[in-house]
Design a protein around this motif. Sequence first.
Motif, PDB file in Angstrom:
ATOM      1  N   UNK A   1      14.918 -19.294  60.855  1.00  0.00           N
ATOM      2  CA  UNK A   1      15.896 -18.278  60.474  1.00  0.00           C
ATOM      3  C   UNK A   1      15.329 -17.358  59.396  1.00  0.00           C
ATOM      4  N   UNK A   2      15.708 -16.092  59.470  1.00  0.00           N
ATOM      5  CA  UNK A   2      15.293 -15.115  58.468  1.00  0.00           C
ATOM      6  C   UNK A   2      16.086 -15.380  57.193  1.00  0.00           C
TER       7      UNK A   2
ATOM      8  N   UNK B   1      16.605  -5.891  52.167  1.00  0.00           N
ATOM      9  CA  UNK B   1      17.631  -5.442  53.089  1.00  0.00           C
ATOM     10  C   UNK B   1      18.577  -6.616  53.328  1.00  0.00           C
ATOM     11  N   UNK B   2      19.801  -6.310  53.651  1.00  0.00           N
ATOM     12  CA  UNK B   2      20.751  -7.365  53.999  1.00  0.00           C
ATOM     13  C   UNK B   2      20.318  -7.995  55.320  1.00  0.00           C
ATOM     14  N   UNK B   3      20.362  -9.322  55.383  1.00  0.00           N
ATOM     15  CA  UNK B   3      20.028 -10.021  56.618  1.00  0.00           C
ATOM     16  C   UNK B   3      21.320 -10.370  57.327  1.00  0.00           C
TER      17      UNK B   3
ATOM     18  N   UNK C   1       9.661  -9.855  56.935  1.00  0.00           N
ATOM     19  CA  UNK C   1      10.738 -10.819  57.122  1.00  0.00           C
ATOM     20  C   UNK C   1      10.208 -12.192  56.716  1.00  0.00           C
ATOM     21  N   UNK C   2      10.899 -12.847  55.793  1.00  0.00           N
ATOM     22  CA  UNK C   2      10.537 -14.201  55.373  1.00  0.00           C
ATOM     23  C   UNK C   2      11.446 -15.172  56.120  1.00  0.00           C
ATOM     24  N   UNK C   3      10.832 -16.149  56.749  1.00  0.00           N
ATOM     25  CA  UNK C   3      11.606 -17.090  57.552  1.00  0.00           C
ATOM     26  C   UNK C   3      11.479 -18.501  57.008  1.00  0.00           C
ATOM     27  N   UNK C   4      12.499 -19.301  57.275  1.00  0.00           N
ATOM     28  CA  UNK C   4      12.470 -20.719  56.942  1.00  0.00           C
ATOM     29  C   UNK C   4      11.580 -21.388  57.986  1.00  0.00           C
ATOM     30  N   UNK C   5      10.478 -22.039  57.579  1.00  0.00           N
ATOM     31  CA  UNK C   5       9.557 -22.619  58.561  1.00  0.00           C
ATOM     32  C   UNK C   5      10.186 -23.734  59.404  1.00  0.00           C
ATOM     33  N   UNK C   6      11.212 -24.394  58.884  1.00  0.00           N
ATOM     34  CA  UNK C   6      11.848 -25.479  59.641  1.00  0.00           C
ATOM     35  C   UNK C   6      12.780 -24.947  60.713  1.00  0.00           C
ATOM     36  N   UNK C   7      13.554 -23.927  60.388  1.00  0.00           N
ATOM     37  CA  UNK C   7      14.582 -23.447  61.321  1.00  0.00           C
ATOM     38  C   UNK C   7      14.203 -22.149  62.016  1.00  0.00           C
TER      39      UNK C   7
END
Length: 88
Positions: A58-59, A82-84, A50-56
């Motif tokens: 969120x995936x 995969x669909x998030x 899972x790649x996440x936004x480091x600021x928020x």
Amino acid sequence: MGYRMGDPIHTPTIRCPKPDCDRLLINGEACGCTWLAEPEPDPLVGTLIACTDPRTGKVIAAGRVTDVARDQDGLSLTLAQHETPEGS
């Protein structure tokens, strides 16, 4: 290790896995054909990422690793995405 004619051999016999060779491999010695074993897959293959936004937090992308390329600069992953879910 050698054997005399008529001595019992207590090692299992193995055949070359190459379909058009099929020679007996004595004591596990290679037969000289061009068969090479397939390399073992990288241990990361099949892992969920899972790649996440480091600021928020969120995936932004998720998937299963299908290929790994390693070199001295790091590694590159190929994912089957995969669909998030919305709002992750």
